[in-house]
Write a protein that holds these residues in place. Structure first.
Motif, short mmCIF file in Angstrom:
data_model
loop_
_atom_site.label_atom_id
_atom_site.label_comp_id
_atom_site.label_asym_id
_atom_site.label_seq_id
_atom_site.Cartn_x
_atom_site.Cartn_y
_atom_site.Cartn_z
N THR A 11 -10.03 -1.85 -6.61
CA THR A 11 -10.07 -1.27 -5.27
C THR A 11 -9.00 -0.19 -5.20
N HIS A 12 -8.90 0.48 -4.07
CA HIS A 12 -7.95 1.59 -3.96
C HIS A 12 -6.52 1.09 -3.85
N ASN A 13 -5.60 1.94 -4.24
CA ASN A 13 -4.17 1.62 -4.10
C ASN A 13 -3.68 2.11 -2.74
N GLY A 14 -2.38 2.02 -2.53
CA GLY A 14 -1.81 2.44 -1.25
C GLY A 14 -2.10 1.43 -0.16
N GLY A 15 -2.38 1.93 1.03
CA GLY A 15 -2.63 1.06 2.18
C GLY A 15 -3.83 0.15 1.97
N TYR A 158 3.34 -2.77 -2.52
CA TYR A 158 2.03 -2.76 -1.89
C TYR A 158 1.10 -3.77 -2.57
N TYR A 159 1.18 -3.84 -3.88
CA TYR A 159 0.33 -4.76 -4.64
C TYR A 159 0.65 -6.21 -4.27
N ARG A 160 1.93 -6.51 -4.17
CA ARG A 160 2.34 -7.88 -3.80
C ARG A 160 1.86 -8.24 -2.40
N ALA A 161 2.00 -7.29 -1.47
CA ALA A 161 1.56 -7.55 -0.10
C ALA A 161 0.05 -7.76 -0.06
N PHE A 162 -0.67 -6.96 -0.81
CA PHE A 162 -2.13 -7.07 -0.86
C PHE A 162 -2.54 -8.43 -1.42
N THR A 163 -1.96 -8.85 -2.52
CA THR A 163 -2.35 -10.12 -3.13
C THR A 163 -1.96 -11.31 -2.25
#
Length: 246
Positions: A11-15, A158-163
């Motif tokens: 999926t996309h990075n960032g927000g 951002y990756y940590r928050a997403f996961t």
């Protein structure tokens, strides 16, 4: 010993938004169900997207046969009969929801209760109308916003928050599936008692169900006025039907 290549979920990075969070959660539940390992890649790199096994909310392509689930391309990715457009969550759930639930009715209810509100929000469609000024329901997107790192945060943050949010979404999905399954089972049980009862106005059950499990409107039994069930507190409880309450 066989080595299995991990499936690449891109999926996309960032927000991040609720639709890509729940889309990722859905794919994880499905792949875990069939015993596949996976990794999550957040990027807009075209090569990574091309090489991925599953792509959602990025890439500009909607083709479920190729496991491509984007809705940002011109023309979008379709609209439901009730006018709610599909976003990444709805597209992924449309393909894998019934396989996860092993039940069409449960899958459709998840779409109605979870996927459609998320998809509507992501497409800028307001499905809530507040009756009190400056007071509105909290959405999953509001919760996701609490996880957003500061502007100068690294991609790792951002990756940590997403996961973290994907894990929360997985739990919500799994709990929702179990709750709806339970509701259906209880409805079938009470309807069977209703059909066998001497007086269809009263049904007596032998289990202490939660109140949400004995939702009279969901039973759709017009003659039923009361469901009587035992209480763990040693008392007898009754639930009035909507007709009786009126």
């Amino acid at each position: 010993m066989f080595w299995h290549k991990k499936k690449k979920l891109v999926t996309h990075n960032g927000g991040f938004h609720s639709d890509d969070i729940f889309a990722c959660a859905t794919l994880q539940i499905y792949l875990e169900k069939i015993g596949e390992d996976y990794e999550i890649i957040r990027t807009r790199d075209e090569k990574e997207i091309k090489d991925a096994d599953f792509v959602f909310d990025v890439g500009g392509v909607h083709d479920s046969s190729l496991n491509r689930f984007d809705h940002h391309q011109k023309g979008g990715a379709g609209t439901r009969e009730n006018s709610i457009p599909y976003a990444a969550f709805g597209l992924v759930w449309k393909k894998f929801g019934e396989k996860i639930c092993e039940n069409k009715e449960i899958s459709e209810e998840i779409d109605r209760k979870l996927a459609q509100p998320v998809d509507a929000n992501d497409n800028g469609l307001d499905v809530y109308s507040s009756k009190i000024e400056n007071v509105s329901p909290i959405t999953f997107q509001d919760i996701a916003g609490l996880y957003y790192p500061y502007e100068d945060a690294s991609e790792i943050e951002y990756y940590r928050a997403f996961t973290d949010l994907v894990l929360l979404a997985k739990r919500i999905l799994q709990k929702s599936i179990l709750k709806i399954k339970r509701q259906i089972e209880v409805n079938i049980y009470v309807k069977d008692l209703y059909e066998k009862a001497e007086d269809n106005r009263i049904v007596v059950v032998d289990k202490d169900y939660q109140r949400f499990e004995l939702t009279m409107s969901a039973l759709n039994l017009p003659e039923l006025l009361y469901v009587v069930y035992p209480s763990k507190r040693g008392m007898t409880n009754g639930i009035l039907s909507p007709q009786e309450k009126e």
